[in-house]
Design a protein around this motif. Structure first.
Motif, short mmCIF file in Angstrom:
data_model
loop_
_atom_site.label_atom_id
_atom_site.label_comp_id
_atom_site.label_asym_id
_atom_site.label_seq_id
_atom_site.Cartn_x
_atom_site.Cartn_y
_atom_site.Cartn_z
N ILE A 523 0.87 -1.17 0.00
CA ILE A 523 0.00 0.00 0.00
C ILE A 523 0.91 1.22 0.00
CG2 ILE A 523 -1.82 1.26 1.23
CD1 ILE A 523 -2.68 -1.38 2.45
N LEU A 524 0.76 2.06 -1.01
CA LEU A 524 1.66 3.20 -1.18
C LEU A 524 0.96 4.48 -0.73
CD1 LEU A 524 3.19 2.36 -4.67
CD2 LEU A 524 3.85 1.54 -2.41
N VAL A 525 1.64 5.24 0.11
CA VAL A 525 1.07 6.46 0.69
C VAL A 525 2.03 7.62 0.47
CG1 VAL A 525 -0.29 5.21 2.41
CG2 VAL A 525 2.06 5.88 2.95
N ARG A 526 1.52 8.82 0.71
CA ARG A 526 2.36 10.01 0.56
C ARG A 526 3.14 10.34 1.83
NH1 ARG A 526 2.13 13.58 -3.61
NH2 ARG A 526 0.74 13.05 -5.31
N THR A 527 2.54 10.09 2.99
CA THR A 527 3.19 10.47 4.25
C THR A 527 3.20 9.30 5.22
OG1 THR A 527 1.14 11.23 5.32
CG2 THR A 527 2.34 12.84 3.95
N ASN A 528 4.13 9.34 6.16
CA ASN A 528 4.22 8.30 7.18
C ASN A 528 2.99 8.29 8.08
OD1 ASN A 528 6.76 7.50 6.29
ND2 ASN A 528 7.78 9.04 7.54
N ASP A 529 2.45 9.48 8.38
CA ASP A 529 1.26 9.53 9.23
C ASP A 529 0.08 8.83 8.57
OD1 ASP A 529 2.62 10.92 11.16
OD2 ASP A 529 1.93 12.89 10.53
N THR A 669 5.96 4.76 1.87
CA THR A 669 5.73 5.96 1.07
C THR A 669 6.13 5.67 -0.38
OG1 THR A 669 7.95 6.84 1.47
CG2 THR A 669 6.22 7.47 3.03
N ILE A 670 5.62 6.49 -1.27
CA ILE A 670 5.94 6.32 -2.69
C ILE A 670 7.45 6.43 -2.92
CG2 ILE A 670 5.65 7.37 -4.98
CD1 ILE A 670 2.81 8.21 -4.03
N ASP A 679 3.38 -7.95 -6.37
CA ASP A 679 2.28 -8.59 -7.08
C ASP A 679 1.07 -7.68 -7.14
OD1 ASP A 679 3.78 -10.94 -7.37
OD2 ASP A 679 3.12 -11.70 -5.42
N ALA A 680 0.75 -7.07 -6.01
CA ALA A 680 -0.45 -6.23 -5.92
C ALA A 680 -0.11 -4.92 -5.24
CB ALA A 680 -1.55 -6.95 -5.15
N VAL A 681 -0.65 -3.83 -5.79
CA VAL A 681 -0.43 -2.51 -5.22
C VAL A 681 -1.78 -1.83 -5.03
CG1 VAL A 681 0.45 -0.18 -5.69
CG2 VAL A 681 1.88 -2.17 -6.14
N ILE A 682 -1.95 -1.22 -3.86
CA ILE A 682 -3.11 -0.38 -3.58
C ILE A 682 -2.61 1.05 -3.41
CG2 ILE A 682 -5.00 0.11 -1.97
CD1 ILE A 682 -5.00 -2.88 -1.25
N LEU A 683 -3.19 1.98 -4.17
CA LEU A 683 -2.78 3.38 -4.09
C LEU A 683 -3.98 4.23 -3.67
CD1 LEU A 683 -0.69 5.63 -4.58
CD2 LEU A 683 -1.54 5.76 -6.93
N PRO A 684 -4.08 4.57 -2.38
CA PRO A 684 -5.14 5.50 -1.96
C PRO A 684 -4.68 6.94 -2.20
CG PRO A 684 -3.97 4.64 -0.05
CD PRO A 684 -3.32 4.03 -1.25
N VAL A 685 -5.52 7.73 -2.85
CA VAL A 685 -5.19 9.11 -3.18
C VAL A 685 -5.94 10.04 -2.23
CG1 VAL A 685 -5.20 10.88 -4.97
CG2 VAL A 685 -4.83 8.48 -5.59
N LYS A 686 -5.22 10.93 -1.61
CA LYS A 686 -5.84 11.88 -0.67
C LYS A 686 -6.62 12.95 -1.44
CE LYS A 686 -5.00 12.12 3.34
NZ LYS A 686 -5.71 11.63 4.52
N CYS A 743 6.07 12.68 -11.65
CA CYS A 743 7.03 11.58 -11.46
C CYS A 743 6.63 10.69 -10.29
CB CYS A 743 8.44 12.14 -11.23
SG CYS A 743 9.19 12.94 -12.65
N GLY A 744 6.21 11.31 -9.18
CA GLY A 744 5.80 10.53 -8.02
C GLY A 744 4.61 9.64 -8.33
N LEU A 745 3.63 10.19 -9.05
CA LEU A 745 2.47 9.39 -9.42
C LEU A 745 2.87 8.26 -10.36
CD1 LEU A 745 -0.60 9.02 -9.28
CD2 LEU A 745 -0.81 10.63 -11.19
N TYR A 746 3.78 8.55 -11.28
CA TYR A 746 4.27 7.52 -12.21
C TYR A 746 4.96 6.38 -11.46
CZ TYR A 746 7.16 5.39 -15.88
OH TYR A 746 7.78 4.50 -16.72
N VAL A 747 5.81 6.74 -10.51
CA VAL A 747 6.47 5.71 -9.71
C VAL A 747 5.44 4.83 -9.01
CG1 VAL A 747 7.89 5.33 -7.64
CG2 VAL A 747 8.63 6.97 -9.37
N ALA A 748 4.42 5.46 -8.41
CA ALA A 748 3.41 4.71 -7.67
C ALA A 748 2.65 3.74 -8.57
CB ALA A 748 2.44 5.68 -6.99
#
Length: 998
Positions: A523-529, A669-670, A679-686, A743-748
């Motif tokens: 699960i990829l997030v933008r911040t540690n919190d 984080t991303i 295998d599987a990635v979940i990307l929640p967008v704030k 770029c960050g979104l592309y990496v994610a």
């Protein structure tokens, strides 16, 4: 070079095989008879360097294993090479193992620094510090304290800098002052090191600067406006607004602030931004032409001039403080032999006392073949160090040397720490001799995942929030991605939360539940919190979770309880900690604890606190965190620093290493996911997370008319809009940040191998800015082409590609279920004790006293004797005169006695010798760490020899060391599988010449 492109740059999209290309190039160089130690491959992390090394060795081993594999590898290299040739290459590679140059850029620059330390005036034993380490944190604090106590800051500079600091940190509390100050300096110091010239910090040269007015002139204009306003045919409310604006503008001074001392109503803001004399108010246009406007416009221009003077003053204050900090830092750190990696880059970038070939000689050989990975993350200082060596290669008239660099500017997400992706193209422009190739075929992702990626990133339009410069640059770099494995099943889904009542975390939990347990899930997030919130929900739902290297050690209540005990002792007025400890059922005497910390260090104190904590038997997560806290305490205790505040700050930055096994949901984080695949990635967008967010007061760089760099803090947006030079700098910053956001979104979106799920927040009621990631994704994705998807409670599917057939193709490697429960009241917990051999005599000591049994005055003597004896293999083969040249008389006496002992001569049947060998092992009663002075190894036994510098020897002396030597015997027996009876322990007393067996 046999059709081989000696100078090559590869733009490699995500998953296209950068490491493969780099490793095969090394194989090609070996096949062309390049010496292994003439090849250098550098990247940015030890892990990536390890992957490069493993890839090279694996390819060589495979090619050497059979004629078929050799033929396949030879075809990839486009060079005839038989199996026996690969065997020879493999042999050469391993014979040169100790001389290979596969590592990080930082390690290379550190080696250079070691080679020229004399010219730079560095002490012989300098060390490089990790900026996250306790040593570096302590060094920073000492430098800051020295600055504020030394009187080197003028009152004007102090006032200007502190004003700037408090504005930048939003007036943070004094309690966090030092930590915030260190972070603030850290974020700007790299810019200072790159551009240290004061003239660059003057800001842009403004062609038509606004004029500042004298105070009396401002008052005259104000009086004129207030007198004329009543005669204007304006509504009373408008007159009141204009009068208030005129007063604020006339009183605007260097001590004023744009946001705090100027009106915030719409009409005033429009006038301040440069509109007028005709300006819209409500639904009407107001014409202010005439006497009032002439006076008001002069005051508005005055405000603009003051704001520019403020920015210039604050920028120079920042420069002045950074300069003073750097001078103090050099005095304490550089002269003391303690450097961070950025210091090493700075010193080597400016070093010109040796030519590249002279430095190469000192480094034991010249590099003929340079290979640089992840080049888009290289910063200017690093390139300044490398460029002289690379330019020599590129100007080789016979083209017998080579230069290769690979990267992906679409993954340039480290601009915040100095990475300059524009270098990637600039090197190509500066050196036309370099060929350029691109790779857009992904060996990582399924066609379904790449279909989503292509729909998001192809033909990015210029819209509100996406500057033309960002879109144009992105479209130049992006190629449609193709899957190398067209038959690889996969699924990509885009979901959107239905309403505000739906908890996004509950939807994420359901997404994880629908995934196969054997899948590697991230699960990829933008911040540690944000990651911590999701981790808490998943743990409560019964999942094993790893918050990758970013989860603070303090994310557990049990750890927080231990820290509260320490905080209560250090800060008697702290009201939170006593209440927290009362709720946790923990009692502590602050005075006794302070005394223990001073006398024993943090490790035994924390171990004692943990032993008394009421943990239940199934509090596994808390136990893991508490064990890690003990390891952090051991690391910190090595400094001998009794400061609780510095220990708490050290814990704050500690990052626990967590499981990467299948069946564990990895949250990161991303930025941390870069280079990885799952295998599987979940990307929640704030919601409303913008691609670019610019703050007033950011440090921005530009270029003057002469091309020289200029640096300034960023004025308010309204000021930038009215000053062309600042407008240009702000636009460039906005374009760079937006590109980095893409770029960050592309990496994610390119981390997923087979399953990608994007979760968007509730859509806005009436459109929304396309400069926000969530709105932009919803606009770009539209409908997909996949199978009908199942329902997901609380969310609707906007688009999908592929199907869920990928789930049946996964390897069935599931870890046993393990319930994770948080800290709770229950029975006591017994932790793994850490034993130090020299503490076996039950004598209380500080950590820095461990393994030094002589008294405090004898420590320097003992350390020097141990250091010299480490150089000795056998007494009969050492040149004593050379070894002892320049040593003090007492040291010479001790070493001479030691060399005369028959136990120091090479015995018959010896099979090996250890000197100053560190060890860590676990015995039934605890974790043991220490150092063997000397171990003589035989086929069926060993001698443990320990040097002692005591003035005299008696029964009490021997008894003092006996427990230590007995534990050494047990440790060595456990390590080597010997019986304890076959291990002889000897105390070698270097003053008296006595040898005592225990």
């Amino acid at each position: 070079m046999n059709g081989f492109l000696p100078y090559l740059c590869i733009s490699a999209s995500a998953g296209s095989g950068k490491t493969f290309q780099l490793s095969r190039r090394v194989l090609r160089l070996l096949a062309m008879q390049a010496e292994p130690d003439s090849i250098a491959a550098y990247t940015f992390s030890r892990k990536a360097a390890g992957e490069i090394f493993d890839s090279i060795v694996s390819a060589l081993r495979l090619a050497a294993s059979s004629d078929e594999a050799a033929a396949a590898t030879s075809e990839v290299m486009a060079l005839p090479h038989a199996r026996e040739d690969f065997i020879a290459d493999l042999r050469r590679w391993f014979q040169s193992l100790h001389r290979l140059r596969i590592g990080t850029l930082d390690s290379r620059i550190s080696q250079m620094l070691s080679a020229v330390s004399v010219e730079l005036g560095l002490p012989p034993e300098f060390s490089l510090l990790d900026t996250q380490s306790a040593e570096y944190m302590r060094l920073q604090s000492e430098v800051m304290n020295q600055i504020f106590k030394s009187g080197s800051l003028t009152p004007e500079l102090t006032e200007g800098f502190l004003q700037l600091f408090f504005e930048a940190t939003h007036g943070a509390s004094e309690k966090n002052f030092m930590r915030l100050m260190e972070n603030f300096l850290g974020s700007h110091r790299a810019t200072f090191l790159t551009i240290p010239q004061r003239e660059a910090w003057q800001g842009p040269d403004i062609q038509n600067p606004p004029q500042k007015l004298a105070a009396q002139d401002c008052e005259l204009l104000l009086e004129e406006i207030l007198d004329a306003l009543p005669s204007m045919s304006l509504e009373p409310k408008v007159q009141a607004i204009l009068a208030a604006l005129a007063v604020k503008c006339a009183r605007f001074q260097l001590s004023s602030t744009w946001t705090g001392d100027l009106p915030t109503d719409t009409l005033s803001q429009r006038l301040l931004s440069g509109e007028g004399p005709e300006v819209k108010y409500g639904r009407k246009m107001i014409d202010l032409s005439g006497e009032v406007w002439e006076a008001l416009s002069e005051l508005l221009t005055h405000v603009l001039a003051v704001a520019l003077e403020q920015v210039k003053g604050e920028t120079l204050a920042l420069y002045g403080f950074l300069r003073i900090y750097q001078l103090a830092y050099q005095g304490k750190a550089l002269n003391g032999g303690q450097l961070a990696f950025e210091d090493a880059c700075m010193l080597m970038a400016d070093f010109d006392q040796l030519e590249p070939h002279e430095l190469a000689y000192r480094l034991d050989g010249e590099i003929s073949h340079w290979l640089l990975d992840e080049f888009q993350d290289t910063n200017r200082l690093q390139w300044k160090v490398l460029e002289p060596f690379v330019s020599e290669v590129l100007q080789d008239p016979e083209a017998q040397r080579s230069f290769f660099y690979v990267g992906d500017v679409k993954q340039a997400i480290y601009g915040w720490r100095g990475g300059d992706s524009e270098l990637f193209g600039q090197v190509l422009k500066d050196w036309p001799v370099i060929e350029h190739e691109s790779m857009a075929v992904s060996y990582r992702s399924s066609p379904a995942v790449l279909d989503l990626v292509n729909q998001v990133f192809s033909d990015v339009p210029v819209v509100d929030g996406i500057p033309a410069a960002s879109a144009e640059r992105w479209n130049r770099e992006f190629e449609l991605h193709q899957a190398a494995r067209e038959d690889l099943p996969g699924q990509a889904e885009v979901w959107q939360i239905e309403d505000k009542e739906t908890d996004p975390h509950a939807v994420i939990l359901e997404m994880v539940r629908r995934l196969p347990p054997e899948a590697e899930t991230a699960i990829l997030v933008r911040t540690n919190d944000e990651g911590k919130e999701i981790a808490d929900v998943l743990r409560a739902g019964g999942f094993r979770v790893s918050q990758e290297g970013s989860s603070p050690l303090r994310d557990d209540t049990a750890v927080e309880a231990v820290l509260a005990v320490l905080r209560q002792a250090a800060h008697p007025l702290d009201e939170f900690s006593p209440h927290f400890l009362k709720l946790a059922g923990i009692k502590s005497d602050p005075l006794i604890l302070l005394e223990k910390v001073q006398n024993q260090g943090f490790t035994p104190v924390i171990r004692e606190i943990i032993d008394g904590m009421p943990l239940t038997a199934d509090a596994q997560f808390s136990r893991g965190r508490l064990d890690r806290l003990l390891q952090v305490a051991i690391e910190f205790d090595r400094l001998g620093d009794p400061s609780i505040d510095r220990f708490l700050a050290f814990v704050e930055k500690a990052r626990p290493k967590e499981s990467e096994a299948r069946g564990v949901v990895r949250i990161m984080t991303i930025h941390q996911s870069k280079g990885l695949g799952f295998d599987a990635v979940i990307l929640p967008v704030k919601k409303s997370s913008s691609f670019s967010k610019i703050e007033t007061g950011e440090l921005v760089k530009g270029a003057g008319e002469d091309g020289e760099p200029c640096i300034s803090l960023l004025p308010p947006k309204m000021v930038c809009e009215r000053i062309p030079e600042f407008h240009e700098m702000r636009e460039k910053l906005d374009a760079d940040k937006t590109y980095e956001g893409l770029c960050g979104l592309y990496v994610a979106l390119t981390r997923a191998k087979q399953s990608l799920q994007v979760l968007l927040p509730v859509p806005p009621k009436s459109g929304g800015s396309l400069g926000c990631v969530d709105n932009w994704l919803a606009d770009r994705l539209g409908s997909g082409t996949g199978e009908k998807v199942s329902e997901l409670k609380g969310a609707q599917c906007l688009a999908n590609w592929g199907g869920d057939g990928w789930k049946s193709r996964l390897k069935k490697e599931v870890l046993p279920e393990a319930a994770i429960t948080p800290f709770q009241v229950g029975s006591g917990r017994k932790t793994l004790s850490r034993l130090e051999p020299s503490q076996e005599a039950s004598q209380a000591q500080k950590v820095d006293q461990l393994f030094h049994m002589y008294d405090r005055d004898g420590r320097d003597l003992g350390s020097r004797v141990h250091a010299l004896m480490e150089e000795v293999d056998w007494a009969e083969s050492v040149e004593a005169e050379t070894l002892l040249r320049g040593e003090e008389e007492e040291v010479v006496s001790h070493v001479t006695v030691a060399l005369g002992l028959k136990e120091m001569k090479k015995p018959l049947g010896v099979t090996g010798l250890w000197r100053e060998q560190r060890f860590e092992t676990v015995l039934p009663e605890g974790w043991v760490t220490g150092i063997f002075d000397r171990v003589v190894l035989f086929a069926d036994g060993a001698w443990i020899q320990d040097f002692k510098t005591n003035q005299s020897v008696n029964e009490a002396t021997v008894a003092k060391y006996t427990p230590q030597m007995q534990l050494y015997r047990r440790v060595l027996a456990d390590m080597l599988g010997f019986d304890e009876g076959s291990i002889k322990c000897q105390l070698l007393f270097t003053r008296t010449g006595e040898v005592v067996e225990v």
